[in-house]
Scaffold this motif. Structure first.
Motif, short mmCIF file in Angstrom:
data_model
loop_
_atom_site.label_atom_id
_atom_site.label_comp_id
_atom_site.label_asym_id
_atom_site.label_seq_id
_atom_site.Cartn_x
_atom_site.Cartn_y
_atom_site.Cartn_z
N VAL A 109 125.26 -58.45 -8.07
CA VAL A 109 124.03 -58.10 -8.78
C VAL A 109 123.97 -58.97 -10.03
CG1 VAL A 109 122.72 -56.27 -9.91
CG2 VAL A 109 124.21 -55.72 -7.97
N LYS A 110 122.87 -59.68 -10.19
CA LYS A 110 122.66 -60.50 -11.39
C LYS A 110 121.90 -59.65 -12.41
CE LYS A 110 122.52 -64.78 -8.81
NZ LYS A 110 121.73 -65.96 -8.42
N VAL A 111 122.43 -59.60 -13.63
CA VAL A 111 121.85 -58.79 -14.70
C VAL A 111 121.43 -59.71 -15.84
CG1 VAL A 111 122.27 -56.91 -16.32
CG2 VAL A 111 123.38 -56.87 -14.07
N ASN A 112 120.23 -59.50 -16.36
CA ASN A 112 119.71 -60.26 -17.50
C ASN A 112 119.23 -59.27 -18.55
OD1 ASN A 112 119.83 -63.05 -16.45
ND2 ASN A 112 118.44 -62.21 -14.91
N VAL A 113 119.73 -59.45 -19.76
CA VAL A 113 119.38 -58.56 -20.87
C VAL A 113 118.80 -59.39 -22.01
CG1 VAL A 113 120.25 -56.88 -22.55
CG2 VAL A 113 121.28 -57.00 -20.26
N ILE A 114 117.67 -58.92 -22.52
CA ILE A 114 117.07 -59.48 -23.73
C ILE A 114 116.81 -58.31 -24.66
CG2 ILE A 114 115.10 -60.69 -24.74
CD1 ILE A 114 114.66 -62.01 -21.99
N TYR A 115 117.30 -58.43 -25.88
CA TYR A 115 117.15 -57.34 -26.84
C TYR A 115 116.77 -57.92 -28.19
CZ TYR A 115 118.35 -53.52 -29.96
OH TYR A 115 118.31 -52.56 -30.93
N TYR A 116 115.73 -57.34 -28.79
CA TYR A 116 115.29 -57.75 -30.12
C TYR A 116 115.68 -56.67 -31.12
CZ TYR A 116 112.64 -61.39 -27.87
OH TYR A 116 112.29 -62.50 -27.13
N GLN A 117 116.33 -57.09 -32.20
CA GLN A 117 116.78 -56.16 -33.23
C GLN A 117 116.31 -56.66 -34.59
OE1 GLN A 117 120.76 -54.47 -32.96
NE2 GLN A 117 121.17 -55.17 -35.04
N TYR B 263 116.53 -60.47 -34.62
CA TYR B 263 117.57 -61.16 -33.85
C TYR B 263 117.23 -60.99 -32.38
CZ TYR B 263 120.49 -61.63 -37.90
OH TYR B 263 120.98 -61.99 -39.12
N LYS B 264 117.39 -62.06 -31.63
CA LYS B 264 117.24 -62.00 -30.20
C LYS B 264 118.65 -62.07 -29.62
CE LYS B 264 115.24 -64.40 -26.24
NZ LYS B 264 114.52 -65.63 -25.82
N ILE B 265 119.05 -61.04 -28.91
CA ILE B 265 120.38 -60.95 -28.32
C ILE B 265 120.19 -60.99 -26.81
CG2 ILE B 265 122.43 -59.50 -28.10
CD1 ILE B 265 121.53 -58.34 -30.92
N THR B 266 120.84 -61.98 -26.17
CA THR B 266 120.65 -62.16 -24.73
C THR B 266 122.00 -62.24 -24.02
OG1 THR B 266 120.55 -64.56 -24.96
CG2 THR B 266 118.45 -63.38 -24.98
N SER B 267 121.97 -61.84 -22.75
CA SER B 267 123.14 -61.96 -21.90
C SER B 267 122.71 -62.03 -20.45
CB SER B 267 124.08 -60.77 -22.10
OG SER B 267 125.25 -60.94 -21.33
N SER B 268 123.35 -62.90 -19.69
CA SER B 268 123.15 -62.99 -18.24
C SER B 268 124.53 -62.99 -17.60
CB SER B 268 122.42 -64.28 -17.86
OG SER B 268 121.10 -64.24 -18.37
N PHE B 269 124.73 -62.06 -16.68
CA PHE B 269 126.04 -61.93 -16.05
C PHE B 269 125.89 -61.32 -14.67
CE2 PHE B 269 125.19 -58.22 -18.63
CZ PHE B 269 125.58 -57.15 -17.84
N GLU B 270 126.97 -61.31 -13.92
CA GLU B 270 126.98 -60.74 -12.58
C GLU B 270 128.03 -59.65 -12.49
OE1 GLU B 270 127.68 -64.01 -9.91
OE2 GLU B 270 125.65 -64.80 -10.19
N ILE B 271 127.73 -58.63 -11.68
CA ILE B 271 128.71 -57.58 -11.38
C ILE B 271 128.76 -57.38 -9.88
CG2 ILE B 271 128.49 -56.40 -13.60
CD1 ILE B 271 126.75 -54.29 -12.18
N ASN B 272 129.86 -56.82 -9.41
CA ASN B 272 130.02 -56.47 -8.01
C ASN B 272 129.66 -54.99 -7.88
OD1 ASN B 272 131.01 -55.59 -5.50
ND2 ASN B 272 132.68 -57.07 -5.53
N ARG B 273 128.56 -54.70 -7.20
CA ARG B 273 128.08 -53.32 -7.08
C ARG B 273 129.10 -52.42 -6.40
NH1 ARG B 273 126.93 -52.14 -1.99
NH2 ARG B 273 126.66 -53.90 -0.59
#
Length: 170
Positions: free
Chosen positions: A160-168, A134-144
């Motif tokens: 701050v722009k955050v990008n996560v890619i995770y393979y399970q 499974y490829k699990i992805t997320s792109s989001f922003e947070i206020n530091r």
């Protein structure tokens, strides 16, 4: 023989370039210039039910594993005014509610803890099958500044722009 060796090297390099790799990357503007980086050490746990729907999501990042490509900057980010790794070794995320939007996308309400401060955020998450994973992805922003990272700097963006890619594995 030489041609065969070159062909084997080409095949090996091609295989490595297509390898699936999980990542936690970020971007922030500083003095108008985009600074990007990533965290080297992290764990992500995605619980999927029998019909492969996302039921729970959590993550833990080792804060000291930050990499921006400049060692002196990385060392500065470990200090008290940024991540204060002496007192806060991890960044954590734990889902509190998951709402399915489509067959492959979700809104995940989660508690995000950075530098000892916990805030509730909602992030988009996509789950797709890719081969035997499974490829699990997320792109989001947070206020530091919500997490007291970097103080009140006027030259550094709050966002701050955050990008996560995770393979399970299945």
């Amino acid at each position: 023989m030489k041609t065969r060796l070159i062909f084997i090297c080409f095949i090996c390099l091609s295989a490595f370039s297509f390898a699936q790799k999980s990542s936690v990357d970020f971007e922030i503007k500083n003095v108008g210039i985009t600074v990007d980086g990533y965290f080297n050490t992290f764990t992500i746990n995605a619980d999927l039910d029998a019909s492969f729907e996302l039921k729970n999501l959590s993550g833990k990042i080792t804060t000291s594993s930050i990499k921006t490509g400049i060692d002196s900057r990385d060392e500065h980010l470990l200090e008290e005014d940024y991540f204060d790794v002496e007192n806060h070794k991890y960044i954590t995320l734990k889902s509190t509610a998951i709402t399915k939007k489509t067959n492959t996308t979700y809104n995940v309400k989660a508690s995000l803890t950075i530098k000892g401060k916990t805030k509730t955020i909602t992030i988009p998450v996509a789950v797709e099958k890719e081969g035997d994973k499974y490829k699990i992805t997320s792109s989001f922003e947070i206020n530091r500044q919500n997490y007291d990272v970097g103080g009140g700097s006027f030259v550094m963006s709050k966002t701050v722009k955050v990008n996560v890619i995770y393979y399970q594995e299945f």
